[in-house]
Structures are given as structure tokens and as C-alpha cells.
Design a protein around this motif. Structure first.
Motif, short mmCIF file in Angstrom:
data_model
loop_
_atom_site.label_atom_id
_atom_site.label_comp_id
_atom_site.label_asym_id
_atom_site.label_seq_id
_atom_site.Cartn_x
_atom_site.Cartn_y
_atom_site.Cartn_z
N SER A 1 0.89 -1.24 0.00
CA SER A 1 0.02 -0.02 0.25
C SER A 1 0.68 1.31 -0.08
N THR A 2 1.83 1.20 0.70
CA THR A 2 2.75 2.38 0.85
C THR A 2 3.46 2.67 -0.54
N LYS B 1 2.48 1.67 -3.46
CA LYS B 1 1.51 2.09 -4.31
C LYS B 1 1.27 3.77 -4.44
N SER B 2 1.10 4.08 -2.96
CA SER B 2 0.87 5.49 -2.71
C SER B 2 1.71 6.27 -3.14
N LEU B 3 3.07 5.96 -2.80
CA LEU B 3 4.28 6.84 -3.29
C LEU B 3 4.28 6.82 -4.77
N GLU B 4 4.25 5.70 -5.52
CA GLU B 4 4.47 5.51 -6.85
C GLU B 4 3.15 6.55 -7.51
N LYS B 5 2.17 6.47 -6.89
CA LYS B 5 1.08 7.39 -7.62
C LYS B 5 1.58 8.81 -7.17
N LYS B 6 1.91 9.29 -6.12
CA LYS B 6 2.21 10.53 -5.83
C LYS B 6 3.52 10.92 -6.78
N ARG B 7 4.44 9.92 -7.02
CA ARG B 7 5.59 10.27 -7.88
C ARG B 7 4.98 10.56 -9.23
N LEU B 8 3.83 9.96 -9.71
CA LEU B 8 3.58 10.01 -11.34
C LEU B 8 2.73 11.41 -11.25
#
Length: 599
Positions: free
Chosen positions: A583-584, A586-593
Motif C-alpha cells: 500500500s505504501t 502504490k501510494s508513493l508511486e502514485k504521488k511520484r507520477l
């Protein structure tokens, strides 16, 4: 520029964080496993194989293999294989209580599984279960080439079983090297094909020697305190003897009273005043029986009036003592601490008053419902004398022990209530399997009153079981040579207990003094054994109370859970950790994109 720098930083963090978190979660799981099971795989359970001795339907003896497994981290629950009867479970539970008290290991540290390969019933395996549980709790290797047979009575007395010779033959065919048997059966046993060892009480397995000079001082001083009791009872007996002499009445009870009174005088000359007062009690029972027997020959109306008067007096004395003890216990409850000797003597006063009350009620019923006047006379004499004996104990307690020395916390007594009630309940269920129906009746007024009532009920059970026929033949021996070393061992045990724990079974020690004196006078062994056996429940309860207090207050028992449970817990934690990492990530990856899109 700021957004781009932040995005680059986030990208680096995303690449390194999942790996770090995974390592962290694995370490956490290992720590949890190590905390729950410090020796995972080694002390999850312990198994002890046993060999039961049984008698088949055709009368032949047989050996039955079985196994006791204890699983650490339980709550004292007992489960069994198919075919194990309720009576066997009840006997296992009682054996567990005694093994736990003797070793000091809390029986609630574990759950227990009993597996027996055949359908067996009865209570004769209680001694075997007790020995096996001792070995488990003391971390000793279980011996598969030994066995035992015997029931256990209140206080830990080992009683006789049926079919002993057939069981020993079966043990011989199995090549067992030793069988523990009830000591009371040695005199009846003419055929012993294999080595046997007699067991009289559960305390026979306690080998530690004790020495404590303070105990001897307490023991010596307490004898002196009964001087007034002896003198008062002696004066009363002399008055009744004079009355009988004035009418020229002599019978066997008169002669016995004279004999006991003379022996009491001898004991008093040696400053053994408790022994002297006990002998005068025996003299009082006999001289009053003689007086009632005389009235029975002269006037039925006078006899009935004397009996009614004596019983009313006995009931009044018993009630006053019980109320007096209750009031003292309520005062103690407010002060929060109690001297253990004072508490022990209050318990004795209360239980003897209860015995007098029970006898008086029994005599009143006998007087109104039966034609056996001799039985009514005997019970009346015992009730009246027991009431005066209880009064003597109460007066001694108030005059000499109403002070605070070493103390027991009343709060601690309250904490161990559940354990003591379980102990009493185990006996009640066990006796029900023997055909003796009892009910537990406890007041919730305050903890100390409750504590005393536990003693009252267990001592009452033991008196009935050990002193009445045909039950007494299960527990008593008619051999003086057998009894003498038993009394000596028990005295050493009680003295050692008093030096080791803060509960003082001083009353029991005094009774053992009396038992030794009775042996010297040549008393019937049945009388001596019944005397000491009715006091052993006190010792058992004190031992349990001392250990239960430690278990409840310190929580000293190790915490274990079964391996399967620990693995499940760890797997759940690991899954939660992986989900958190995912979950962490995916959350960070989404924020990076999102940041990259904005740039």
C-alpha cells in the motif's frame, strides 16, 4: 525546480523503502515468535507415557497404556481421547490439583490431554496420575516401567482399591519394575509378585528435610496456653464423677473417663497441656455418656430433659463461637492484615463449633425419630463435649493470640479465592463419583469468612469419610508399626512447612503431638489415623493457598502458546506487513507520477 527535486527524492525513497520495511517486518515477526515461545519447538508440550492397572470384567488383571500430554500456554483445561469416562477425568483433575500444590507449579500454565487406549473407569488411577504429573512438573523423565494404583481422599490421603492382587499379576506380566500401592493395603496383601512401595499420603513424595528453630519455640509455647482449658475440663469431669459416685453408679464409660483423666494428669505434669486437654475431652465424652446411661436406667423423662438441655447448650455455645469468629474476621478485614497463628486458631474454633452444631442437630433428630436411645446418648455426649472443646479453643485464641506478629494480607486471601474454590469443587466432584453427594455453600460476606468456610466444608467432608464405616477401611490401617513412622514423617513435614511458608498449620502439629501420645498409650490404630487424617485437609489448603498467592500476585508462570498458534499469529502479522508495504509503495508511486505530470 523545487517540484522536480522533490519528485526525484520521492523516487529514490520509493525504491529503498519497501526493502527496508520488509526487513523490519521480518525482524518484528522473529521478535514476536521469540517472545511468545522462547524455546520454540522444545517446550511447546511435554508427554508422559503411563501404564494403568485395571481389572477386566472376567476378574483378570490387565495393563492399559496411556499418555498424558501437557501443552504450555493453556488455562488448565482437560481434554481426553474417546472412551475416557467422566470419573477418570474427575480423578485426573484432583491429581492435578495436588501435584500443582506440592510442586508449586501453577496448573493453569497449561492445558492437558489424557489418552487411554481402552475404556477404563473408576478412581483407582488417581495415584498414578498424581505421580506422572509430579514428574512432568518437576521436569523429571517419566518412567514407563512403573505404575501405581490408589484413590486420593481429602487432604491427600491414599485410599485402598479393589482387585490389587490381580493388578499386581498384570504388572508382573508386563515386567514392570515397581508399583506404588496404598499403604493401608500392605496388611491385607499376601501375594506381591513384583516390588511394591507403600504410599499413605501425597506428601510421601516430598523428600526435602526441614529445620527451623523458630517453629520449635512457637510449638513449645502453644502447649502452655491450653493449661486453663485442661483445668476447666478436669474440674467439670470431677464434678460429674462425684455425682455418679454418690449414687454408686459404675459402668464401662465411667471407667474409661477415669482412665483418660489419669492420663491427662500425667501429660499435664510434663507441661503437655494440649495433650492433657484432649485427653480430658475424651474423658468428658465418656463421663457424660455414663451420666446419661444412668438416667436411662432411672427415669426416661429425666433423661430426655437432660438431653434436650445439653443439646440446647451445645447449639448456643456453637452459635456464639461462630458469631464471635465472624466478628473477629470482619475486624481483621478492616485492618487489612492478620497474624497466621491467630487465623489458624480462629479456623479451628470455627470448625469445631460447626462440628458440635452438626452433632447436636443429629442428636435432636435421633431423639425425635428413632428408638435407639443408646445412639442418641452417645451423639449427645459428643456434641456437648465438642462444644466445650470449641469454647476452649476460642478462649485460648482470644487470650493469647489476639495480636499481630508476622502477617498475611487480607487482600491476598481475596485474590486466591477462585483457586481454593476450585480445590474444594474438585473434591466434591470426586466424592460424588464415590457415591457421596455434597454441595458447596459459601458466603460472600467477606474474603476471610469465605476462607474459613472452605476449611469448614473440606474438614467436614474428611471427618465423615475417614471416621465412618465402611469408608474408613479404605484409608486406615490397623498396624501400629505402619502408623508410627507415618506420624513422624508428617510431623517433620508440618514443621518444615511452617518454617518455609507464612501460613502456620499449628493446629495440625498439635494434633500430631496427640497422635504420638496416643500411640504411646497403645490406642487403636484406627483411632490414631482417623485423628490425623481429619487434620490433613488443613495442611493441603495452606500449601495451596501459599502457592496460589504466589501464582496470582507475581504471575511468575512462563507464557507459552502452542506452536501452531504462534505460526498463525506470525503469518497474519507478515501478511499485514506485506500489505502495508504494498500500500505504501502504490501510494508513493502514485504521488511520484502525479508530481511528474505536474512538472
Amino acid at each position: 525546480m523545487i517540484n522536480q527535486s522533490f519528485a526525484e527524492g520521492e523516487s529514490v525513497h520509493v525504491k529503498s523503502s519497501p526493502a527496508k520495511m520488509l526487513v523490519f517486518m521480518l525482524i518484528l515477526v522473529l521478535l514476536i515468535l521469540n517472545t511468545i515461545n522462547p524455546v520454540l519447538g522444545e517446550r511447546q508440550y511435554k508427554s508422559c507415557r503411563i501404564v494403568l492397572l485395571a481389572v477386566l470384567g472376567d476378574g483378570r488383571g490387565a495393563t492399559v497404556p496411556g499418555e498424558i500430554r501437557i501443552v504450555y500456554g493453556g488455562k488448565g483445561l482437560i481434554s481426553t481421547s474417546n472412551g475416557v469416562g467422566e470419573d477418570v477425568v474427575v480423578s485426573f483433575n484432583l491429581a492435578l490439583m495436588y501435584a500443582s500444590a506440592i510442586t508449586g507449579v501453577d496448573y493453569k500454565c497449561c492445558n492437558y490431554y489424557l489418552d487411554i487406549s481402552a475404556n477404563v473407569g473408576g478412581l483407582s488411577a488417581t495415584l498414578l496420575f498424581y505421580i506422572a504429573l509430579l514428574q512432568i512438573f518437576q521436569d523429571r523423565e517419566c518412567s514407563t516401567d512403573i505404575s501405581a494404583t490408589g484413590i486420593i481422599g481429602p487432604g491427600g490421603v491414599i485410599g485402598a482399591v479393589a482387585g490389587l492382587e490381580q493388578k499386581l499379576l498384570a504388572a508382573q506380566e508386563k515386567n514392570l519394575t515397581l508399583v506404588y500401592i496404598p499403604g493401608v493395603e500392605l496388611q491385607f496383601l499376601n501375594y506381591t509378585p513384583i516390588p511394591v512401595k507403600e504410599v499413605f499420603t501425597v506428601y510421601d513424595f516430598v523428600h526435602e528435610e526441614f529445620e527451623n528453630s523458630k517453629t520449635n519455640i512457637i510449638h513449645k509455647n502453644v502447649q502452655i496456653t491450653f493449661r486453663t482449658v485442661y483445668e476447666n475440663l478436669s474440674s467439670m469431669i470431677e464434678n460429674i464423677l462425684n455425682q455418679l459416685e454418690s449414687v454408686e453408679w459404675r459402668d464401662e464409660y465411667y471407667e474409661l473417663a477415669r482412665r483418660y483423666l489419669d492420663e491427662a494428669l500425667t501429660a499435664a505434669s510434663r507441661d503437655e497441656y494440649y495433650v492433657a486437654s484432649s485427653l480430658t475431652y475424651a474423658a468428658l465424652v465418656n463421663v457424660y455418656t455414663s451420666k446419661l446411661a444412668y438416667l436411662n436406667t432411672t427415669s426416661s423423662e429425666a433423661l430426655h430433659e437432660e438431653i434436650r438441655s445439653a443439646l440446647e447448650e451445645a447449639l448456643a455455645i456453637a452459635l456464639n463461637i461462630k458469631n464471635g469468629v465472624t466478628q473477629k474476621l470482619e475486624v481483621i478485614a478492616k485492618t487489612k492484615y492478620v497474624d497466621p497463628v491467630y487465623l489458624d486458631f480462629l479456623i479451628t474454633s470455627y470448625t469445631r463449633a460447626s462440628e458440635a452444631e452438626k452433632l447436636a442437630i443429629q442428636a435432636k433428630t435421633s431423639l425425635s425419630t428413632t428408638r435407639d436411645i443408646d445412639e442418641t446418648i452417645y451423639i449427645t455426649a459428643r456434641a456437648w463435649a465438642r462444644a466445650l472443646s470449641a469454647l476452649g479453643w476460642f478462649n485460648v485464641t482470644m487470650s493469647n493470640y489476639n495480636s499481630v506478629g508476622e502477617t498475611i494480607s487480607v487482600r491476598d486471601v481475596g485474590l486466591i479465592k477462585t483457586r481454593l474454590k476450585e480445590f474444594l469443587s474438585a473434591h466434591v466432584k470426586y466424592l460424588l463419583q464415590m457415591g457421596i453427594n455434597r454441595e458447596i455453600n459459601l458466603s460472600e460476606k467477606n474474603d476471610l469468612v469465605w476462607f474459613v468456610q472452605i476449611f469448614e466444608q473440606l474438614l467436614d467432608i474428611s471427618r465423615d469419610l475417614y471416621t465412618t464405616l465402611p469408608s474408613r477401611v479404605l484409608f486406615t490401617s490397623n498396624s501400629t508399626e505402619v502408623i508410627r513412622p507415618l506420624v513422624t514423617r508428617l510431623k517433620r513435614l508440618v514443621e518444615g512447612f511452617m518454617g518455609r511458608y507464612k501460613y502456620y498449620p499449628l493446629s495440625t502439629l498439635l494434633v500430631l503431638d496427640l497422635a504420638e501420645y496416643y500411640l504411646g498409650l497403645g490406642f487403636e490404630p484406627f483411632t490414631v489415623m482417623s485423628l490425623i487424617y481429619t487434620e490433613l485437609p488443613r495442611l493441603a489448603l495452606y500449601i495451596l493457598a501459599a502457592n496460589a498467592e504466589k501464582w496470582v500476585i507475581t504471575g511468575s508462570q512462563p507464557f507459552y502458546v502452542p506452536r501452531e498458534t504462534a505460526v498463525i499469529y506470525s503469518f497474519v502479522i507478515l501478511l499485514c506487513g506485506l500489505y502495508l508495504i504494498y500500500s505504501t509503495y502504490k501510494s508513493l508511486e502514485k504521488k511520484r507520477l502525479l508530481l511528474a505530470t505536474e512538472v
